[in-house]
Design an enzyme around this catalytic site. Structure first.
Site, short mmCIF file in Angstrom:
data_model
loop_
_atom_site.label_atom_id
_atom_site.label_comp_id
_atom_site.label_asym_id
_atom_site.label_seq_id
_atom_site.Cartn_x
_atom_site.Cartn_y
_atom_site.Cartn_z
N HIS A 174 0.96 -1.23 0.04
CA HIS A 174 0.03 0.17 0.17
C HIS A 174 1.07 1.18 0.05
O HIS A 174 0.25 2.41 0.33
CB HIS A 174 -0.99 0.00 1.32
CG HIS A 174 -2.27 -0.89 0.80
ND1 HIS A 174 -2.43 -2.07 0.01
CD2 HIS A 174 -3.59 -0.38 0.84
CE1 HIS A 174 -3.28 -2.36 -0.28
NE2 HIS A 174 -4.33 -1.50 0.06
N ASP A 230 -6.04 5.46 9.14
CA ASP A 230 -7.34 5.62 9.13
C ASP A 230 -7.79 4.31 8.28
O ASP A 230 -9.25 4.00 8.26
CB ASP A 230 -7.45 6.78 8.12
CG ASP A 230 -7.03 8.07 8.78
OD1 ASP A 230 -7.13 8.16 9.89
OD2 ASP A 230 -6.75 8.96 7.93
N GLU A 276 -9.29 14.65 13.57
CA GLU A 276 -8.78 14.93 12.22
C GLU A 276 -9.76 16.32 11.70
O GLU A 276 -10.54 17.00 12.25
CB GLU A 276 -8.87 13.81 11.40
CG GLU A 276 -7.97 12.70 11.88
CD GLU A 276 -7.69 11.39 10.58
OE1 GLU A 276 -8.16 11.84 9.53
OE2 GLU A 276 -6.92 10.79 10.83
P1 FAD Z 1 4.12 -1.84 2.13
O1 FAD Z 1 3.61 -0.74 1.12
O2 FAD Z 1 4.01 -3.25 1.74
O3 FAD Z 1 5.52 -1.55 2.69
C1 FAD Z 1 5.87 -0.24 3.37
C2 FAD Z 1 7.53 -0.28 3.44
O4 FAD Z 1 7.70 -1.30 4.67
C3 FAD Z 1 8.37 -0.99 2.33
O5 FAD Z 1 9.70 -0.47 2.53
C4 FAD Z 1 8.80 -2.53 2.68
O6 FAD Z 1 9.80 -2.81 2.22
C5 FAD Z 1 8.61 -2.26 4.41
N1 FAD Z 1 7.93 -3.53 4.94
C6 FAD Z 1 6.69 -3.88 4.94
N2 FAD Z 1 6.64 -5.05 5.60
C7 FAD Z 1 7.55 -4.72 6.56
C8 FAD Z 1 8.07 -5.76 7.69
N3 FAD Z 1 7.22 -6.72 8.32
N4 FAD Z 1 9.29 -5.46 8.20
C9 FAD Z 1 10.11 -4.20 7.76
N5 FAD Z 1 9.65 -3.62 6.62
C10 FAD Z 1 8.63 -3.84 6.06
N6 FAD Z 1 -0.66 5.44 6.84
C11 FAD Z 1 -0.70 5.94 8.03
O7 FAD Z 1 0.18 6.21 8.56
N7 FAD Z 1 -2.01 6.54 8.39
C12 FAD Z 1 -3.01 6.33 7.72
O8 FAD Z 1 -4.08 6.68 8.14
C13 FAD Z 1 -3.14 5.47 6.52
N8 FAD Z 1 -3.99 5.46 5.66
C14 FAD Z 1 -3.72 4.65 4.32
C15 FAD Z 1 -4.76 4.59 3.54
C16 FAD Z 1 -4.66 3.97 2.32
C17 FAD Z 1 -5.86 3.66 1.54
C18 FAD Z 1 -3.44 3.44 1.94
C19 FAD Z 1 -3.07 2.70 0.76
C20 FAD Z 1 -2.29 3.69 2.71
C21 FAD Z 1 -2.57 4.46 4.08
N9 FAD Z 1 -1.27 4.69 4.83
C22 FAD Z 1 -1.59 5.25 6.10
C23 FAD Z 1 -0.05 4.39 4.27
C24 FAD Z 1 0.43 3.02 4.88
O9 FAD Z 1 0.74 3.25 6.24
C25 FAD Z 1 1.92 2.65 3.99
O10 FAD Z 1 1.27 2.48 2.78
C26 FAD Z 1 2.47 1.36 4.83
O11 FAD Z 1 3.52 1.29 4.03
C27 FAD Z 1 1.53 0.31 4.99
O12 FAD Z 1 1.35 -0.51 4.00
P2 FAD Z 1 1.73 -1.88 3.67
O13 FAD Z 1 1.46 -2.65 4.95
O14 FAD Z 1 1.19 -2.36 2.42
O15 FAD Z 1 3.46 -1.92 3.48
#
Ligand code: FAD
Length: 545
Positions: free
Chosen positions: A92, A159, A269
């Site tokens: 994400h 969120d 917010e």
């Molecule tokens: P990924 O996108 O898969 O990874 C993000 C990063 O972390 C990459 O560099 C990856 O290599 C690393 N990573 C992933 N897993 C691990 C792990 N287990 N250990 C170490 N590194 C790791 N963020 C907020 O703070 N507040 C919000 O309200 C918020 N709302 C969102 C709403 C939507 C619809 C979306 C799409 C995103 C939102 N985000 C928000 C952003 C979100 O926190 C980031 O996208 C975050 O990266 C989490 O997504 P993911 O778990 O898919 O991680």
């Protein structure tokens, strides 16, 4: 090729210590058996749909030991000396942060998402607290559902809940609860991490604290989080959820700040909305929530809070919902956008932490830039204050004006969705990205009168680093970059803001981003991932052979 064939191949490969297979088959097979992943999720895209760096291989670990073996084998194998590895939660991210060009992507969802409740002592208060141990690949919605079975809940949220524990803790994890409880990273008691060297390490404030502070907000650079222990509190039953409209920005922000000062609301917010799609015609909405079990008490709190506010437009809108539905509120937006075909589109998102004293200038910059480009923003613009002293500054996450006395700063997210036709390279997507870049350049440049800059510069001068020393070069380079951005920002200088979920094309941008935290960040990288194998999609460090 059928999925059965893939699973037979999988079994054969399992005889070896871990599972490697190509990304295309991974996504094809995973989706039907795992309903929490979107049917279109695969390892080569992310939510941003702007950057596509394809990996050579996908890896589906069953345990932290599988990840450890993978990383150990890469570190010690001379013929894999250019291989990089990215943990992927659910992708994400919006700018390729969880991708690994020609490398290996680890699908963290395949780890058992074990979610277990326990009780332990908090270091700071010595009070006993309930906690949940959650796998790094668990989704926050899964954590919520499980803890609520025990009448418990984490305190700090994002969120949207369909994000992974490891993914948000690698950034910070923020929402309207952060002003009261800090970001998600401030609510973690312990983590298990597999470092870039393949070592499995348990860390907390008391044990291996360098790695603990490093990985929280550490953008995946030092290790892969396989388990996090998160503080819990009793879950409330219901929520009074209020939206209050304003036509005056100063009044709106003054009221937002008043509410975080009083601390009566559990969530705060705010939003900027364009009337008739025009950036010259905007209004503001303050949004807050009061959690409760007793209706009478909640009503009294609500009346007290409303009596503190100076809204002048129409009456506030109050709804009463279950705690679960409140936390899961963005899911309904997702479903509605999916129906319209507007979920899986490019997302040129921008999130910044803006110092309190610059928030008016920032709003003007955002509206001016949008007006000049003549393209209204499709998607929410979120804007709310939060408190620096709820963050642990030892952690890797970066906040504005580290040395300033000011405790309040704003989180601002411009969550733009592009029309599906705005594909990478198209003029419309380029225009959105250029608008973001313009805003980032001015907002993240230091204000000319910023004490924090002065302190950093003075410290750099005091060290009397010899000019031949590499650090002297860094200081000179950093200063000349600062001069460039100041010129861009005009007489008043920049705003001293910091990107959240940051994206920079090269290391110079990262040095400026981390500022005085850069030296420590680099040192931790050399200790825990000395070959720069991990999280190449962040573009901070180049893989070493
Ligand atoms: P990924 O996108 O898969 O990874 C993000 C990063 O972390 C990459 O560099 C990856 O290599 C690393 N990573 C992933 N897993 C691990 C792990 N287990 N250990 C170490 N590194 C790791 N963020 C907020 O703070 N507040 C919000 O309200 C918020 N709302 C969102 C709403 C939507 C619809 C979306 C799409 C995103 C939102 N985000 C928000 C952003 C979100 O926190 C980031 O996208 C975050 O990266 C989490 O997504 P993911 O778990 O898919 O991680």
């Amino acid at each position: 090729m059928s999925c059965l064939l893939h699973s037979l191949q999988l079994k054969a490969l399992l005889l070896h210590s871990f599972v490697l297979f190509h990304a295309s088959s991974f996504s094809w097979c995973l989706s039907p058996t795992n309903p929490t992943l979107s049917p279109h999720a695969n390892l080569t895209t992310d939510f941003g749909r702007i950057i596509y760096n394809y990996p050579n291989e996908a890896f589906q670990p069953q345990s932290p030991q599988d990840i450890s073996q993978l990383l150990k084998s890469i570190s010690s194998s001379p013929n894999r000396n250019n291989v990089t590895v990215a943990a992927r939660g659910v992708g994400h991210s919006t700018y390729g942060q969880a991708q690994a060009l020609n490398g290996i992507v680890i699908g963290m969802r395949s780890l058992t998402p074990y979610i277990q409740i326990g009780e332990a002592q908090l270091v700071a208060s010595k009070n006993s607290t309930f906690y949940v141990d959650a796998g790094g690949g668990a989704l926050w919605i899964e954590v919520l559902k499980e803890t609520m079975k025990h009448g418990l809940t984490p305190r700090s949220w994002t969120d949207y809940l369909y994000l992974t524990v490891g993914g948000t803790l690698s950034n910070a994890g923020i929402s309207g609860q952060a002003y009261k409880y800090g970001p998600q990273i401030a609510n973690v008691m312990e983590v298990d991490v597999v470092t870039g060297k393949g070592d499995i390490v348990t860390c907390s404030e008391m044990e291996n604290s360098d790695l603990f502070y490093g990985v929280l907000g550490g953008l995946g650079q030092f290790g892969i989080i396989t388990r996090a222990r998160i503080v819990l509190e009793p879950a409330p039953r219901r929520v009074k959820w209020a939206r209050v409209p304003y036509d005056d920005f100063n009044q709106f922000t003054a009221d937002e700040e008043q509410l975080i000062k009083l601390g009566d609301v559990n969530y705060l917010e705010g939003f900027i909305t364009f009337k008739d799609n025009s950036p010259s015609n905007v209004y503001y909405t303050l949004e807050f929530a009061i959690y409760y079990n007793d209706e009478g008490d909640a009503q009294k709190t609500l009346d007290r809070v409303l009596s503190q506010l100076n809204f002048s437009m129409s009456m506030p809108n109050i709804t009463d919902v279950s705690y679960f539905d409140f936390l899961n509120r963005v899911k309904a937006e997702e479903e509605s956008l999916r129906k319209k075909g507007l979920w899986e589109v490019p997302h040129p998102w921008l999130t910044l932490f803006v110092p309190r004293n610059q928030i008016g200038r920032f709003k003007d910059l955002l509206l001016r830039t949008t007006l000049e480009a003549n393209t209204p923003i499709a998607g929410p613009i979120i804007i709310y204050p939060t408190l620096k002293d709820k963050w642990n500054q030892n952690m890797s996450a970066v906040l504005p004006q580290a040395n300033s006395e000011e405790n309040v700063f704003y989180a601002v997210s411009v969550l733009r969705s592009s029309p599906p036709s705005c594909t990478p390279g198209s003029p419309c997507l380029e225009s959105f990205l250029n608008q973001n870049q313009k805003i980032i350049e001015v907002a993240t440049a230091e204000p000319t009168t910023n004490k924090a800059t002065a302190t950093v510069d003075a410290t750099a001068r005091k060290t009397k680093t010899p000019m031949s020393h590499p650090r002297a070069e860094i200081i000179q380079k950093t200063e000349s970059m600062r001069m460039e951005v100041r010129t861009e920002a005009g007489d008043e200088g920049g705003m001293g803001a910091k990107q959240y979920l940051p994206y920079y094309k090269d290391q110079n941008g990262w040095r400026l981003h981390f500022g005085e935290k850069w030296g420590r960040f680099e040192e931790l990288k050399s200790r825990f991932d000395p070959l720069n194998i991990l999280a190449p999609g962040q573009r901070i460090f180049q893989r070493k052979p």
